[in-house]
Write a protein that holds these residues in place. Sequence first.
Motif, PDB file in Angstrom:
ATOM      1  N   ASP A 312      12.169   8.585   4.766  1.00  0.00           N
ATOM      2  CA  ASP A 312      11.525   9.728   5.415  1.00  0.00           C
ATOM      3  C   ASP A 312      10.507   9.315   6.468  1.00  0.00           C
ATOM      4  OD1 ASP A 312      12.974  11.418   3.815  1.00  0.00           O
ATOM      5  OD2 ASP A 312      11.254  12.567   3.089  1.00  0.00           O
ATOM      6  N   ALA A 313       9.945   8.136   6.373  1.00  0.00           N
ATOM      7  CA  ALA A 313       8.964   7.694   7.367  1.00  0.00           C
ATOM      8  C   ALA A 313       9.592   7.680   8.757  1.00  0.00           C
ATOM      9  CB  ALA A 313       8.431   6.303   7.009  1.00  0.00           C
ATOM     10  N   SER A 314      10.893   7.396   8.821  1.00  0.00           N
ATOM     11  CA  SER A 314      11.548   7.350  10.133  1.00  0.00           C
ATOM     12  C   SER A 314      12.398   8.584  10.400  1.00  0.00           C
ATOM     13  CB  SER A 314      12.426   6.095  10.248  1.00  0.00           C
ATOM     14  OG  SER A 314      13.253   5.962   9.114  1.00  0.00           O
ATOM     15  N   HIS A 315      12.833   9.279   9.350  1.00  0.00           N
ATOM     16  CA  HIS A 315      13.739  10.429   9.587  1.00  0.00           C
ATOM     17  C   HIS A 315      13.614  11.453   8.460  1.00  0.00           C
ATOM     18  CE1 HIS A 315      16.328   8.367   6.675  1.00  0.00           C
ATOM     19  NE2 HIS A 315      16.361   7.310   7.455  1.00  0.00           N
ATOM     20  N   ALA A 316      12.510  12.168   8.429  1.00  0.00           N
ATOM     21  CA  ALA A 316      12.403  13.244   7.424  1.00  0.00           C
ATOM     22  C   ALA A 316      13.250  14.421   7.885  1.00  0.00           C
ATOM     23  CB  ALA A 316      10.957  13.673   7.268  1.00  0.00           C
ATOM     24  N   ILE A 317      14.030  14.986   6.960  1.00  0.00           N
ATOM     25  CA  ILE A 317      14.912  16.108   7.323  1.00  0.00           C
ATOM     26  C   ILE A 317      14.715  17.247   6.329  1.00  0.00           C
ATOM     27  CG2 ILE A 317      16.635  14.639   8.430  1.00  0.00           C
ATOM     28  CD1 ILE A 317      18.327  14.761   5.898  1.00  0.00           C
ATOM     29  N   VAL A 318      15.166  18.433   6.704  1.00  0.00           N
ATOM     30  CA  VAL A 318      15.072  19.557   5.770  1.00  0.00           C
ATOM     31  C   VAL A 318      16.144  19.370   4.682  1.00  0.00           C
ATOM     32  CG1 VAL A 318      13.991  21.114   7.416  1.00  0.00           C
ATOM     33  CG2 VAL A 318      16.491  21.028   7.290  1.00  0.00           C
ATOM     34  N   PRO A 319      15.940  19.962   3.497  1.00  0.00           N
ATOM     35  CA  PRO A 319      16.731  19.506   2.335  1.00  0.00           C
ATOM     36  C   PRO A 319      18.103  20.151   2.145  1.00  0.00           C
ATOM     37  CG  PRO A 319      15.016  21.010   1.620  1.00  0.00           C
ATOM     38  CD  PRO A 319      14.845  20.845   3.102  1.00  0.00           C
ATOM     39  N   PHE A 320      18.615  20.894   3.126  1.00  0.00           N
ATOM     40  CA  PHE A 320      19.750  21.776   2.833  1.00  0.00           C
ATOM     41  C   PHE A 320      21.106  21.088   2.719  1.00  0.00           C
ATOM     42  CE2 PHE A 320      16.395  24.185   4.889  1.00  0.00           C
ATOM     43  CZ  PHE A 320      16.020  24.932   3.787  1.00  0.00           C
ATOM     44  N   TYR A 321      21.197  19.845   3.085  1.00  0.00           N
ATOM     45  CA  TYR A 321      22.461  19.131   2.856  1.00  0.00           C
ATOM     46  C   TYR A 321      22.316  18.200   1.664  1.00  0.00           C
ATOM     47  CZ  TYR A 321      26.964  19.014   5.267  1.00  0.00           C
ATOM     48  OH  TYR A 321      28.266  19.245   5.632  1.00  0.00           O
ATOM     49  N   GLY A 322      21.134  18.154   1.051  1.00  0.00           N
ATOM     50  CA  GLY A 322      20.934  17.246  -0.078  1.00  0.00           C
ATOM     51  C   GLY A 322      21.143  15.795   0.342  1.00  0.00           C
ATOM     52  N   GLN A 323      20.641  15.419   1.520  1.00  0.00           N
ATOM     53  CA  GLN A 323      20.937  14.076   2.024  1.00  0.00           C
ATOM     54  C   GLN A 323      19.702  13.222   2.332  1.00  0.00           C
ATOM     55  OE1 GLN A 323      23.828  12.208   2.505  1.00  0.00           O
ATOM     56  NE2 GLN A 323      24.671  13.768   1.172  1.00  0.00           N
ATOM     57  N   ALA A 362      20.712   9.204  11.905  1.00  0.00           N
ATOM     58  CA  ALA A 362      19.590   9.999  11.377  1.00  0.00           C
ATOM     59  C   ALA A 362      19.452  11.295  12.173  1.00  0.00           C
ATOM     60  CB  ALA A 362      18.301   9.180  11.451  1.00  0.00           C
ATOM     61  N   ASP A 363      19.628  11.218  13.489  1.00  0.00           N
ATOM     62  CA  ASP A 363      19.531  12.434  14.309  1.00  0.00           C
ATOM     63  C   ASP A 363      20.638  13.418  13.947  1.00  0.00           C
ATOM     64  OD1 ASP A 363      17.293  11.611  15.641  1.00  0.00           O
ATOM     65  OD2 ASP A 363      18.369  10.835  17.392  1.00  0.00           O
ATOM     66  N   ALA A 364      21.851  12.891  13.751  1.00  0.00           N
ATOM     67  CA  ALA A 364      22.968  13.772  13.390  1.00  0.00           C
ATOM     68  C   ALA A 364      22.694  14.420  12.039  1.00  0.00           C
ATOM     69  CB  ALA A 364      24.272  12.975  13.343  1.00  0.00           C
ATOM     70  N   MET A 365      22.163  13.639  11.106  1.00  0.00           N
ATOM     71  CA  MET A 365      21.894  14.194   9.766  1.00  0.00           C
ATOM     72  C   MET A 365      20.825  15.281   9.838  1.00  0.00           C
ATOM     73  SD  MET A 365      23.074  14.173   6.814  1.00  0.00           S
ATOM     74  CE  MET A 365      22.576  15.848   6.427  1.00  0.00           C
ATOM     75  N   ALA A 366      19.846  15.097  10.713  1.00  0.00           N
ATOM     76  CA  ALA A 366      18.804  16.124  10.870  1.00  0.00           C
ATOM     77  C   ALA A 366      19.434  17.434  11.360  1.00  0.00           C
ATOM     78  CB  ALA A 366      17.732  15.632  11.847  1.00  0.00           C
ATOM     79  N   ASP A 367      20.367  17.334  12.308  1.00  0.00           N
ATOM     80  CA  ASP A 367      21.040  18.545  12.813  1.00  0.00           C
ATOM     81  C   ASP A 367      21.906  19.174  11.723  1.00  0.00           C
ATOM     82  OD1 ASP A 367      19.920  18.080  15.273  1.00  0.00           O
ATOM     83  OD2 ASP A 367      21.700  17.131  16.125  1.00  0.00           O
ATOM     84  N   LEU A 368      22.624  18.316  10.996  1.00  0.00           N
ATOM     85  CA  LEU A 368      23.500  18.817   9.935  1.00  0.00           C
ATOM     86  C   LEU A 368      22.707  19.571   8.874  1.00  0.00           C
ATOM     87  CD1 LEU A 368      25.789  15.698   9.561  1.00  0.00           C
ATOM     88  CD2 LEU A 368      26.637  18.039   9.776  1.00  0.00           C
ATOM     89  N   ALA A 369      21.521  19.087   8.578  1.00  0.00           N
ATOM     90  CA  ALA A 369      20.709  19.706   7.519  1.00  0.00           C
ATOM     91  C   ALA A 369      20.305  21.124   7.911  1.00  0.00           C
ATOM     92  CB  ALA A 369      19.477  18.845   7.244  1.00  0.00           C
ATOM     93  N   VAL A 370      19.981  21.319   9.190  1.00  0.00           N
ATOM     94  CA  VAL A 370      19.605  22.660   9.643  1.00  0.00           C
ATOM     95  C   VAL A 370      20.853  23.555   9.657  1.00  0.00           C
ATOM     96  CG1 VAL A 370      18.693  23.990  11.579  1.00  0.00           C
ATOM     97  CG2 VAL A 370      17.618  21.818  10.945  1.00  0.00           C
ATOM     98  N   TYR A 371      21.981  22.980  10.116  1.00  0.00           N
ATOM     99  CA  TYR A 371      23.257  23.719  10.154  1.00  0.00           C
ATOM    100  C   TYR A 371      23.612  24.236   8.756  1.00  0.00           C
ATOM    101  CZ  TYR A 371      28.458  23.789  10.217  1.00  0.00           C
ATOM    102  OH  TYR A 371      29.778  24.098  10.071  1.00  0.00           O
ATOM    103  N   ASN A 372      23.425  23.399   7.760  1.00  0.00           N
ATOM    104  CA  ASN A 372      23.817  23.793   6.402  1.00  0.00           C
ATOM    105  C   ASN A 372      22.905  24.871   5.821  1.00  0.00           C
ATOM    106  OD1 ASN A 372      26.059  23.071   4.819  1.00  0.00           O
ATOM    107  ND2 ASN A 372      24.690  22.339   3.207  1.00  0.00           N
TER     108      ASN A 372
END
Length: 465
Positions: A312-323, A362-372
Amino acid sequence: MPAPQFPTPPAAAEPLTVMGAGLVGSLLSLYLARRGHSVQVIERRADPRRTGVQEGRSINLALSDRGWRALEGVGIADDIRRVGIPMYRRVIHDAQGQLSFQPYGQNGQAIYSVSRGGLNQALLDLAEADERISLRFQQQCRHLDLEQRRLHLLDTATQQPHDEPYTRLFGTDGAFSAVRAALQKTDRYDYSQHYLEYGYKELNIEGGPNGEWLLEKEALHIWPRGEFMMIALPNLDGSFNCTLYFPFEGSNSFAALETPQQVTDFFQRVFPDVLPLLPDLTGEFFRNPTSSLVTVRCFPWAYRDEVLLLGDASHAIVPFYGQGMNAGFEDCTVLNQLLDEHGDAAWPLVFNEFQTRRKPNADAMADLAVYNFTEMRDRVADPRFLLQKKIEGKIAQQFPGHWTPLYSQVTFSHTPYAEAWANGQRQDQLMAEFMAHIQTEADYERPEVQALLREKLAGGAPATA
Ligand code: FAD
């Protein structure tokens, strides 16, 4: 499963510092120590195994294939699997209490509900048992001097500040990282943080009188309500940990629910089937914190070959993909692979390749998390979306190798997140074309639909990598 292989300790084994003994830091320390390095792990909290105290966040987490692979790398996956609960499908609760179901994968694929505290403690136990690792609790990093390579720490037990040097530092101190804060002060540092207008609150569904589960056990439950939603993950003791994702402001929001009666009325109206299962709803609602949800993006993650951010220090994301944790664990796998490839003395190359390889993912995962988030709170309640998911399952079965659902690519594969996201977007476009000809499940068999599928999938380039 064969025991994980680690290289013979390198001649260049050196003392390393890991800041933060959360999920990623404790796992990383094991990877580094097993490569022969001596590792000190510095953590601001007291030892959670002694205090039993867990930091806010969530009580349980969904662990999936990327996480499992990283745990296998240090030989702990089987132990964790024994105390995890497989969740094979989403159970969707509508506002009348009617249920519908959506499998997560095929042939018994599942994500696992695991206890955050239990997993962290298991990793800390392993770290403590390794004589190359020293764990230091109640040491808060206040800031660091990158030029002098010095840490400014506060002993939170005695409130004594003190300084010490480091040789090489790994920042795994979470979304509000003090290590990253030092990097942010360097020239041309890219940094952004974005908060959702939603917060979350945890509530608890108790187990039944004999510790039985009062909802289907091996499932992730969702109450999608368009603008907001609640989810529940099972625990071993029969309880479920619920999380309400809800706007901070507005007509349906945390701000609008000010009294116990308002909370009860609201739950009666929107979550009627779960209300009887929440005996302490209003107590918990006003006692438990309302927490915020942030996405953090930054670059570079490395400072020379001296400091590297992970998790998370480098890529904190919202939790909606559980990733979030799974991605942080995958960081450990990838770093270990790069050390295998280049050797433990090649830190500059390893740090550089690590950040170059991981950042787009990490950037793609951040987008995916919001999408989900949109999918979970809104689309899963739409009958047409559920039909689309069924059709997608049929396509995946009929055209293996040409179609893998996006969810499966993210959750049940090691396809880099950026590749999975690009494949998913391509498949979304194709799916829109197919669905234009499909009104019912039976339409899938219609000759023109089959012809279109064959033209787009079997004849053309694979829709997935
Ligand atoms: P953290 O877990 O935050 O650990 C950081 C550690 O550093 C902590 O121990 C902290 O005390 C310590 N620290 C912080 N600052 C300092 C300092 N200055 N000095 C010393 N130590 C310090 N992920 C999933 O994969 N699946 C899920 O289902 C899932 N669900 C989630 C649900 C919610 C509600 C939330 C908020 C997150 C969820 N996540 C999930 C994400 C997951 O929690 C994080 O990605 C994961 O915890 C990141 O691990 P980390 O070790 O990088 O950071």
